[in-house]
Design an enzyme around this catalytic site. Sequence first.
Site: not given
Lengths: 326, 353
Positions: A59, A128
């Site tokens: 990322e 999440h």
Amino acid sequence: MKTTYREAMRAALRDAMQRDDRVFLMGEDVGRYGGSFAVSLGLLEEFGPERIRDTPLSESGFVGAGIGSALGGMRPVVEIMTVNFSLLALDQIINNAATLLHMSGGQFNVPIVIRMTTGAGRQLGAQHSHSLEGWYAHIPGLRILAPATLADARGMLWTALQDPDPVLIFEHGSLYNVAGELDDDAGAVDIDKAAVLRHGDGLTLVTYGGTLPMVLEAANRLAGEDIDADVIDLRTLRPLDAHTVVDSVARTHRAVVVDEGWRSGSISAEIAARICEQAFFDLDAPVERVCSLEVPVPYAKHLEQAALPSVERVMAAARRAVGANG
Amino acid sequence: MTSLKKQGVADAEHALHLLRQMLRVRRLEEKCIELYSAAKIRGFLHVYIGEEAVAAGVMETLAPGDAVVATYREHGHALLRGVSAGAILAEMYGHAEGCCRGRGGSMHLFDAATRFYGGNAIVAGGLPLAVGLALADRMAGRQRVTVCFFGEGAVAEGEFHESMNLAALWQLPVLFCCENNLYAMGTALGRSESQTDIALKAAGYEIPAWAVDGMDVLAVEEAARRAVEAVRSGGGPHFLELRTYRFRAHSMFDPELYREKSEVAQWMERDPISLLQGSMQAAGQLAEKDWTDLQADVAAEISTAVGFAENGTLEPVSELGRFVYSDRPDDGSAGSGGGPGHGETTGKGGAAR
Ligand SMILES: Cc1ncc(C[n+]2csc(CCOP(=O)(O)OP(=O)(O)O)c2C)c(N)n1
């Protein structure tokens, strides 16, 4: 035309890629997999692997590369699977994207768009499910968008790409399947102003993103109880359009802020503070807030639902606000 | 290979130029230390003294359109890339005439005209940017090179590894230049890395990599020239580990408890400026007068720069909110302008104050 939030997002990407050669999409599994939320499904076949660019799981590396490519004259759209994973790229987003223009004395723009999903409600567990867009809205130099409607899903991307500064777009995971009518010629939308989606004089309901459908439903049901609400979709969390909120509260004298983030230090705290700063003497009741309970979002369905804002909690808060000094 | 070990330097004029470049960096930073001690400049100050051969050798090989990404120890990189000593010093003074109008300071020098992208105070933070700049060039079909400088301390960060992998995977035109001065603040390389051969690490990503004597400016230049040419002609990323040493403390606040004075003294015998000067003199390529003239020229440049910085102006505080967002000339309204109140809206309730 009938469409979905997901299809509107895809149409926006396709349109942007067709309009401007400098636009490309980059992220984990955006290409061959079709996007982890299927937003970019089919775009690889249409635009090829140079412009629909699969990245490794890194990322910080690919967000930073997006920032570098924006410095180098491209118009990258970087997709991060969820806001939770964006934490691995915080250094690049905050220390580079948000600061380079200022530190360089105005010399280096970072025209990047970073898209990511946010929010809970699908039993995915804490890692999440969090809503951290309010955190990002704390950072000067970033523009924070939360498209909640089909029109915004279709229109915000192009406006964001025209912006010379870094823009983060938060897409709530529960919105992708929302279907509805969208004008055939729908296109770019303004990203400076909040929208008043429903008019009423009884109170002001303020929200954005994934909780908008719930707030609209609550407003419809409250109307059956003769409580008519203004519903404001903030659309942009930074810079915040407090005018629209304050104007509404000045008329309705009551406000309920609905935010899927945690209450402490949240964007709802900011909105409540702005109302206190700018419309204190217009208020007939304390500002109410409906936020997520202050726990990591649990997996079990009943626990998760209990932790999140709901139509019932919004209605209860509205009744309290109206009853407080009614 | 050309190097100082060989007596005499093939092109005396060019050697004199390199000597000048290194001396400019040295004198600029000696002046910085002086100005810091006199409290004219503040903040963190990290000097490059001892490492000048690295910036001097590498910059020499770049074309005007190439990009440079550096760290917080970047005065020398900025200067040799073409930012004036005056603009650098004015920046440290916090003056509007500084290369970032006083917003950056010593650790954040930037210059669009020379494509100098910093000036990054986050260790390894510049590596992904360099990868992205190179990606932009690749996608736009431009034959430009991006050079990224970083210390050996950065090698322990995830961003180093993510960047190596991406650059190699996508065969991007980046030259990574690791300035291995053996210490990350007080942490010796051997106390932070399981594998201390940094070139070997880069090779693990399938990136052609060499270790170079970073005290020998000619060796640095030659290695950089080869690498830049390879990168420019489509050879993908290349990597140089430049073995060097900083003669001074990490920053002005560092009492240097972590290394022996004798070790520093030993390295100082390989001062890159004295090395080149000595070998040119031995070969009869540097007359006493050339050396005196050179020193006088550089001293004049620095003193003019100090005068420029000293006489600079303060950016008005009314400009404080600028450059957080871009100026939007078509829209003066609150909410998207660049003024200090950006993001603030006053609303009708303003009277409540
Ligand atoms: C991410 C990050 N962690 C820690 C620091 C604090 N810090 C500043 S310089 C430095 C050492 C860096 O050493 P190196 O990369 O070898 O560069 P050198 O100073 O030797 O040129 C550290 C740990 C930082 N600036 N950024």
